[in-house]
Design a protein around this motif. Structure first.
Motif, PDB file in Angstrom:
ATOM      1  N   ARG A   1       5.882   4.037   0.220  1.00  0.00           N
ATOM      2  CA  ARG A   1       5.444   2.651   0.138  1.00  0.00           C
ATOM      3  C   ARG A   1       5.402   2.023   1.520  1.00  0.00           C
ATOM      4  O   ARG A   1       6.156   2.403   2.408  1.00  0.00           O
ATOM      5  CB  ARG A   1       6.403   1.829  -0.728  1.00  0.00           C
ATOM      6  CG  ARG A   1       6.497   2.210  -2.167  1.00  0.00           C
ATOM      7  CD  ARG A   1       7.643   1.441  -2.828  1.00  0.00           C
ATOM      8  NE  ARG A   1       7.440  -0.001  -2.766  1.00  0.00           N
ATOM      9  CZ  ARG A   1       8.400  -0.890  -2.532  1.00  0.00           C
ATOM     10  NH1 ARG A   1       9.646  -0.489  -2.289  1.00  0.00           N
ATOM     11  NH2 ARG A   1       8.136  -2.179  -2.514  1.00  0.00           N
ATOM     12  N   ALA A   2       4.540   1.043   1.677  1.00  0.00           N
ATOM     13  CA  ALA A   2       4.489   0.282   2.925  1.00  0.00           C
ATOM     14  C   ALA A   2       3.978  -1.115   2.606  1.00  0.00           C
ATOM     15  O   ALA A   2       3.443  -1.370   1.522  1.00  0.00           O
ATOM     16  CB  ALA A   2       3.594   0.975   3.946  1.00  0.00           C
ATOM     17  N   ARG A   3       4.152  -2.021   3.559  1.00  0.00           N
ATOM     18  CA  ARG A   3       3.726  -3.412   3.342  1.00  0.00           C
ATOM     19  C   ARG A   3       3.119  -3.943   4.636  1.00  0.00           C
ATOM     20  O   ARG A   3       3.672  -3.734   5.715  1.00  0.00           O
ATOM     21  CB  ARG A   3       4.923  -4.257   2.902  1.00  0.00           C
ATOM     22  CG  ARG A   3       4.591  -5.696   2.525  1.00  0.00           C
ATOM     23  CD  ARG A   3       5.755  -6.321   1.770  1.00  0.00           C
ATOM     24  NE  ARG A   3       5.952  -5.674   0.490  1.00  0.00           N
ATOM     25  CZ  ARG A   3       7.138  -5.526  -0.110  1.00  0.00           C
ATOM     26  NH1 ARG A   3       8.230  -5.963   0.481  1.00  0.00           N
ATOM     27  NH2 ARG A   3       7.217  -4.929  -1.277  1.00  0.00           N
ATOM     28  N   VAL A   4       1.992  -4.615   4.496  1.00  0.00           N
ATOM     29  CA  VAL A   4       1.296  -5.199   5.638  1.00  0.00           C
ATOM     30  C   VAL A   4       1.468  -6.713   5.620  1.00  0.00           C
ATOM     31  O   VAL A   4       1.297  -7.353   4.578  1.00  0.00           O
ATOM     32  CB  VAL A   4      -0.214  -4.861   5.612  1.00  0.00           C
ATOM     33  CG1 VAL A   4      -0.950  -5.560   6.761  1.00  0.00           C
ATOM     34  CG2 VAL A   4      -0.435  -3.367   5.683  1.00  0.00           C
ATOM     35  N   TYR A   5       1.813  -7.271   6.772  1.00  0.00           N
ATOM     36  CA  TYR A   5       1.899  -8.721   6.970  1.00  0.00           C
ATOM     37  C   TYR A   5       0.799  -9.091   7.962  1.00  0.00           C
ATOM     38  O   TYR A   5       0.865  -8.737   9.135  1.00  0.00           O
ATOM     39  CB  TYR A   5       3.262  -9.116   7.524  1.00  0.00           C
ATOM     40  CG  TYR A   5       4.419  -8.796   6.604  1.00  0.00           C
ATOM     41  CD1 TYR A   5       5.011  -9.795   5.830  1.00  0.00           C
ATOM     42  CD2 TYR A   5       4.927  -7.504   6.505  1.00  0.00           C
ATOM     43  CE1 TYR A   5       6.083  -9.513   4.980  1.00  0.00           C
ATOM     44  CE2 TYR A   5       5.986  -7.201   5.662  1.00  0.00           C
ATOM     45  CZ  TYR A   5       6.556  -8.208   4.900  1.00  0.00           C
ATOM     46  OH  TYR A   5       7.606  -7.916   4.064  1.00  0.00           O
ATOM     47  N   ARG A   6      -0.212  -9.803   7.460  1.00  0.00           N
ATOM     48  CA  ARG A   6      -1.399 -10.089   8.280  1.00  0.00           C
ATOM     49  C   ARG A   6      -1.430 -11.568   8.662  1.00  0.00           C
ATOM     50  O   ARG A   6      -1.338 -12.449   7.803  1.00  0.00           O
ATOM     51  CB  ARG A   6      -2.667  -9.732   7.505  1.00  0.00           C
ATOM     52  CG  ARG A   6      -3.965  -9.934   8.279  1.00  0.00           C
ATOM     53  CD  ARG A   6      -5.161  -9.494   7.451  1.00  0.00           C
ATOM     54  NE  ARG A   6      -5.121  -8.063   7.209  1.00  0.00           N
ATOM     55  CZ  ARG A   6      -5.610  -7.152   8.041  1.00  0.00           C
ATOM     56  NH1 ARG A   6      -6.182  -7.535   9.175  1.00  0.00           N
ATOM     57  NH2 ARG A   6      -5.536  -5.871   7.738  1.00  0.00           N
ATOM     58  N   PRO A   7      -1.596 -11.861   9.960  1.00  0.00           N
ATOM     59  CA  PRO A   7      -1.710 -13.255  10.394  1.00  0.00           C
ATOM     60  C   PRO A   7      -2.955 -13.913   9.813  1.00  0.00           C
ATOM     61  O   PRO A   7      -3.960 -13.244   9.559  1.00  0.00           O
ATOM     62  CB  PRO A   7      -1.817 -13.151  11.919  1.00  0.00           C
ATOM     63  CG  PRO A   7      -1.368 -11.766  12.256  1.00  0.00           C
ATOM     64  CD  PRO A   7      -1.677 -10.914  11.079  1.00  0.00           C
TER      65      PRO A   7
ATOM     66  N   LEU B   1       0.831  -1.192   0.000  1.00  0.00           N
ATOM     67  CA  LEU B   1       0.000   0.000   0.000  1.00  0.00           C
ATOM     68  C   LEU B   1       0.870   1.247   0.000  1.00  0.00           C
ATOM     69  O   LEU B   1       2.098   1.161   0.082  1.00  0.00           O
ATOM     70  CB  LEU B   1      -0.944   0.014   1.203  1.00  0.00           C
ATOM     71  CG  LEU B   1      -0.350   0.142   2.610  1.00  0.00           C
ATOM     72  CD1 LEU B   1      -1.415   0.671   3.572  1.00  0.00           C
ATOM     73  CD2 LEU B   1       0.147  -1.201   3.115  1.00  0.00           C
ATOM     74  N   VAL B   2       0.248   2.399  -0.091  1.00  0.00           N
ATOM     75  CA  VAL B   2       0.940   3.690  -0.060  1.00  0.00           C
ATOM     76  C   VAL B   2       0.336   4.526   1.072  1.00  0.00           C
ATOM     77  O   VAL B   2      -0.884   4.647   1.180  1.00  0.00           O
ATOM     78  CB  VAL B   2       0.816   4.446  -1.404  1.00  0.00           C
ATOM     79  CG1 VAL B   2       1.462   5.818  -1.301  1.00  0.00           C
ATOM     80  CG2 VAL B   2       1.447   3.639  -2.539  1.00  0.00           C
TER      81      VAL B   2
END
Length: 359
Positions: A59-65, A49-50
């Motif tokens: 920029r960014a990044r999500v790590y979802r369980p 995502l931004v």
């Protein structure tokens, strides 16, 4: 690192002084996987995502369980050109997420280009607020690696940031930027008991050169040598030589030869007055003198043999935090920001206890 089965059995019994048994077990298995070459792939969902920090978009990044989300945390990368795409960061973030932590990693563009600026702290601050909103207003963790560790501590001193924090963690980070840069320049560490000689990683001196390149080469060669030195920092030797071959001045040629041969005394003598003139900026980027005002738990982790940012930076911060809620650990298990070596069971247990705070 291999955490033996007996540890997990002991952890499963639960040791109230060290927190819930689940966190101890998760910490032990997380560290085991980080120390192995080919551990099983974690089961997490990764999304790009931004986000925005004022007028700056990043920029960014999500790590979802896949299962229940127990905690939320922002994780900031260190000085590395791959930024949020750096494999060690991706591995850590995904394995943290696999243990129930929703992880958000922001791109720190200046750190990715070997620069330490206030914008890095601002991006971390904006990411903390954004993740807190995503997590229904809950407080979130903030973890910074290497120079982002210092920036994370700096961000956590701000009331509008720490109001959203559950804790802040610096892994291999700095306390006083001026003291850290002096180490890279002089190969001397300022300990709690005075200065002592210690060899700094040569990477640090080249980073300083890159940031101040305009003082070493003429304007007509600045763009070319900027590309050459950046390629050298990225360990792309072929492109470094190719870019350097386009230089047109003797000064630029001499600089590249000194870079390649390791004869860098001229860099040190040229950088010394430049850094001396930047003390005000270095103070502004240092959490030193301010971290005692952080109202949430502070966790400091450092490698005993760190030659990029010496472990004394954690010891200085530890002294300032005396009497406040914090944990400081200097471990032989850590190099700079990665697990290595085969320490004693006591060393392993200390690191397991430390990492459990993040879970």
């Amino acid at each position: 690192m291999r955490v033996i089965l007996a540890w997990l059995v002991a952890a499963a019994l639960g040791m109230a002084a060290y927190g819930p048994a689940r966190r101890i077990v998760d910490s032990a298995t997380l560290l085991t996987e980080l120390g192995e070459k080919n551990p099983p792939a974690p089961r997490v969902t990764v999304t790009n995502l931004v986000l925005a920090a004022g007028a700056t978009r990043f920029r960014a990044r999500v790590y979802r369980p896949e299962g229940v989300i127990r905690r939320c945390a922002v994780v900031g990368h260190g000085v590395h050109w791959k930024g949020i795409d750096e494999p060690r960061l991706e591995n850590f973030a995904s394995r943290l997420a696999a243990r129930g932590v929703l992880v958000l990693t922001p791109e720190l563009a200046e750190l990715a280009d070997y620069q330490i600026t206030r914008r890095g702290a601002d991006v971390l601050s904006a990411t903390v607020r954004a993740l807190s909103d995503t997590c229904n207003g809950e407080r979130v963790g903030l973890v910074g690696f290497s120079f982002a560790g210092g920036l994370a501590l700096l961000a956590a001193t701000e009331p509008d940031v720490n109001a959203h924090l559950a804790y802040v963690t610096s892994v291999g980070g700095y306390d006083d930027l001026s003291r850290e840069l002096t180490f890279l320049l002089t190969d001397h560490v300022e300990t709690l008991n005075g200065k002592v000689p210690r060899k700094a990683h040569e990477y640090g001196l080249v980073v300083l050169l890159y940031e101040h390149l305009d003082a070493f080469v003429p304007e007509e060669d600045l763009a070319t040598m900027h590309l050459a030195v950046r390629a050298w920092l990225r360990e792309d030797r072929a492109h470094a030589w190719a870019f350097a071959s386009r230089r047109t001045t003797e000064r630029a040629e001499r600089l590249f030869i000194e870079l390649v041969t390791g004869h860098r005394d001229a860099f040190r003598s040229g950088l010394e007055p430049l850094l001396a003139g930047e003390k005000a900026q270095e103070r502004a980027l240092s959490p030193s003198g301010r971290i005692a005002r952080i109202p949430v738990p502070v966790y400091l982790l450092h490698g005993k043999g760190d030659s990029v940012i010496p472990p004394e930076e954690t010891l200085w911060a530890d002294r300032e935090l005396a009497g406040r809620s914090h944990v400081a650990l200097v471990s032989p298990l850590i190099e700079h920001v990665e697990i290595s070596g085969a320490p004693t069971l006591g060393d392993q247990w200390a690191l397991v206890r430390f990492m459990a705070h993040l879970l």
